[in-house]
Scaffold this motif. Sequence first.
Motif, PDB file in Angstrom:
ATOM      1  N   VAL A 125      -7.899 -19.918  -0.887  1.00  0.00           N
ATOM      2  CA  VAL A 125      -8.794 -18.671  -1.341  1.00  0.00           C
ATOM      3  C   VAL A 125      -7.775 -17.952  -2.543  1.00  0.00           C
ATOM      4  N   ALA A 126      -8.370 -17.352  -3.244  1.00  0.00           N
ATOM      5  CA  ALA A 126      -7.863 -16.400  -4.107  1.00  0.00           C
ATOM      6  C   ALA A 126      -6.968 -15.455  -3.640  1.00  0.00           C
ATOM      7  N   ASP A 127      -7.087 -14.816  -2.584  1.00  0.00           N
ATOM      8  CA  ASP A 127      -6.515 -13.867  -1.955  1.00  0.00           C
ATOM      9  C   ASP A 127      -5.050 -14.150  -1.669  1.00  0.00           C
ATOM     10  N   GLU A 128      -4.054 -13.878  -2.349  1.00  0.00           N
ATOM     11  CA  GLU A 128      -2.640 -14.325  -2.030  1.00  0.00           C
ATOM     12  C   GLU A 128      -2.173 -13.778  -0.635  1.00  0.00           C
ATOM     13  N   ASN A 129      -2.649 -12.847  -0.045  1.00  0.00           N
ATOM     14  CA  ASN A 129      -2.310 -12.363   1.112  1.00  0.00           C
ATOM     15  C   ASN A 129      -2.631 -13.673   2.334  1.00  0.00           C
ATOM     16  N   GLN A 130      -3.385 -14.154   2.075  1.00  0.00           N
ATOM     17  CA  GLN A 130      -3.724 -15.606   2.920  1.00  0.00           C
ATOM     18  C   GLN A 130      -2.674 -16.637   3.123  1.00  0.00           C
ATOM     19  N   SER A 131      -1.711 -16.375   2.166  1.00  0.00           N
ATOM     20  CA  SER A 131      -0.474 -17.435   2.119  1.00  0.00           C
ATOM     21  C   SER A 131       0.876 -16.695   1.969  1.00  0.00           C
ATOM     22  N   PRO A 132       1.066 -15.722   2.668  1.00  0.00           N
ATOM     23  CA  PRO A 132       2.511 -15.304   2.475  1.00  0.00           C
ATOM     24  C   PRO A 132       3.574 -15.758   2.443  1.00  0.00           C
ATOM     25  N   THR A 148      -6.817  -5.633   5.732  1.00  0.00           N
ATOM     26  CA  THR A 148      -5.589  -5.647   5.922  1.00  0.00           C
ATOM     27  C   THR A 148      -5.302  -7.025   6.574  1.00  0.00           C
ATOM     28  N   VAL A 149      -4.356  -7.881   6.103  1.00  0.00           N
ATOM     29  CA  VAL A 149      -4.084  -8.937   6.909  1.00  0.00           C
ATOM     30  C   VAL A 149      -2.796  -8.552   7.852  1.00  0.00           C
ATOM     31  N   ARG A 150      -3.287  -9.091   8.949  1.00  0.00           N
ATOM     32  CA  ARG A 150      -2.115  -8.512  10.073  1.00  0.00           C
ATOM     33  C   ARG A 150      -1.135  -9.441  10.232  1.00  0.00           C
ATOM     34  N   THR A 151      -0.097  -8.888   9.643  1.00  0.00           N
ATOM     35  CA  THR A 151       1.165  -9.980   9.669  1.00  0.00           C
ATOM     36  C   THR A 151       2.214  -9.782  10.676  1.00  0.00           C
ATOM     37  N   ASP A 152       1.673  -8.997  11.745  1.00  0.00           N
ATOM     38  CA  ASP A 152       2.372  -8.705  12.928  1.00  0.00           C
ATOM     39  C   ASP A 152       1.633  -9.688  13.956  1.00  0.00           C
TER      40      ASP A 152
END
Length: 187
Positions: A125-132, A148-152
Amino acid sequence: MQPSLSLCCLLLLCCALSNAALRKPKKAAAPVEANDTAKSQTEAPQKTATAPQTLARGWGDDIEWAQTYEEALAKSRTSKKPLMVIHHLEDCPYSQALKAAFVADPLAQKLAKEDFIMINLVHPVADENQSPDGHYVPRIMFVDPSMTVRTDLTGRYGNRLYAYESGDIPELVTNMKKANVLLHTEL
């Protein structure tokens, strides 16, 4: 130096294209008789056709799956349910093993069906938050309704934070429960 780099790139491209061509399924030719041409042409697709691919892609037919990432985000926002994003590939053995374990776990299926907006993606997907931490598969990420991507909420691997393997379903279920509990206390 540049000609050798170009040659290496060209070789890599050729290898990738040949691998892709080998994986592409070939259609079987239908027998055609002289007086039965129209009939055999209409029957040929039925003989070689497979079952249509559903949005579930084998991850759980009883679960309602979003078609696009944007649609899933919108449903998450309006329903106030967290979004669970499963990144996978159809021909990846690790993705297939995780899929089988996920489908076999009744609690994971129940939580996915009742408490989440679900999407499984075979394309980035274009959302770079999906591949941190990279574009590896399989990886599962949670997004709350505020987008908000849940990084926790991560898996147990330090080098692939959002990776889960087939034996990690209990940890995935725990993270699914945490996504719901934290969501309700934060909103």
